[in-house]
Design a protein around this motif. Sequence first.
Motif, PDB file in Angstrom:
ATOM      1  N   LYS A   1    -108.586  29.800  -6.701  1.00  6.70           N
ATOM      2  CA  LYS A   1    -108.030  30.652  -7.757  1.00  6.70           C
ATOM      3  C   LYS A   1    -108.570  32.076  -7.635  1.00  6.70           C
ATOM      4  CE  LYS A   1    -105.728  27.405  -9.932  1.00  6.70           C
ATOM      5  NZ  LYS A   1    -104.244  27.411  -9.974  1.00  6.70           N
TER       6      LYS A   1
ATOM      7  N   GLU B   1    -107.040  33.903  -4.663  1.00 14.94           N
ATOM      8  CA  GLU B   1    -105.660  34.318  -4.919  1.00 14.94           C
ATOM      9  C   GLU B   1    -105.573  35.322  -6.072  1.00 14.94           C
ATOM     10  OE1 GLU B   1    -103.813  30.613  -5.729  1.00 14.94           O
ATOM     11  OE2 GLU B   1    -104.044  29.859  -3.672  1.00 14.94           O
TER      12      GLU B   1
ATOM     13  N   GLN C   1    -106.216  34.976  -9.131  1.00 14.94           N
ATOM     14  CA  GLN C   1    -105.607  34.405 -10.325  1.00 14.94           C
ATOM     15  C   GLN C   1    -106.629  34.361 -11.468  1.00 14.94           C
ATOM     16  OE1 GLN C   1    -103.580  30.684  -9.859  1.00 14.94           O
ATOM     17  NE2 GLN C   1    -102.745  31.205  -7.851  1.00 14.94           N
TER      18      GLN C   1
END
Length: 357
Positions: free
Chosen positions: A213, A216, A218
Amino acid sequence: MSDVAKALARPPNYPTKFFGFELGAQTTLDDKNDRYIVNGSHQVDRLREVLDSFIAKFVLCGSCKNPETELQMSKNDDIIKDCKACGKRSGVDKVHKLTTYIQKNPPPKKKKGQGAHAEAANKATDEVEQMENDAQTQDDLTARINAEAKAVPIADKKADNEWSVDTSEAAVQARVNQLSEGVTTILGQDGANSDEDGNDAPESQLALWIEEKHAEDQTINPVDILNKSRDLNIEQKHKTVQVVIQSALTQNAFKELDGIIPVLEQMCKDGSEKHQKSILGGLERLVGLNYPELLPQLPKLLMKIYQADLLEEEVIQHWGTHVSKKYVDKDVSKKVRVSAKPFLKWLDEAESEDESD
């Protein structure tokens, strides 16, 4: 610096500039004479931390944490780490000053039939081997560099004279096994890396899920972390608490704790000593390894967690006076406890006042 860069398969101006940005020092880049200098006098431990940070942000694969990556520029000038081990493509730290520098000074494109690459490959191979042979007589920083260099793939001379990685099934499996053995980077010295069926331990799966996560870019919802731990059936395990502390928190840990504390409260319902030690162990790895720049904020982090009733005085005081290498090496463990002294002193004085009353 040139040797370090070759061992990490990066242009030498990248780590040089990274050191300059992190240390607030002037740098000299002399490509013609192969001289790359960081001005000033710096402690070996600090240099090691900066090098580790460069490797984590601009070398290691965001998915499998393997160093066999190549920097590439996308069409919209994003910097991508292309992993030759797992095939995943992950981004770099977009807010770091080095990212802007790389965008203005992109990595050189490889050309087929370029004999200089083969010559550089052979030279790098010889230098890495020499570094390994001399490791025992070199200082701590060089020894650490050697350890990192061992993990870097040695170039092979192929028909097109390009850097290459052995992608045979046996070689890939060997790298996977090496990665599995390195799970102590996630869970510390006592972290099990597989279950009875030979699969990755669920705690490691949770850590890798969180790291993906982050890679990326995110935003991680604390509720998602709690649900993921429930899916893995490790919500109440003490090592899960350590993973959440050291993996979910970033350099903005003090603010992020507001969202993470409710998750920790769900995971530490029984308030066991093991859970409390795992919280402290996760903090050690967070500020001692992942984000050393957070060391001055450690007293504030401890205070926030203590005020949430997740830590008891006796457990903290015992931790503060007993250096351990369970989660980090002893030198880092000492440094963490020194940084925690203001909070430990406050806790000791508050307890003395209570006894007096």
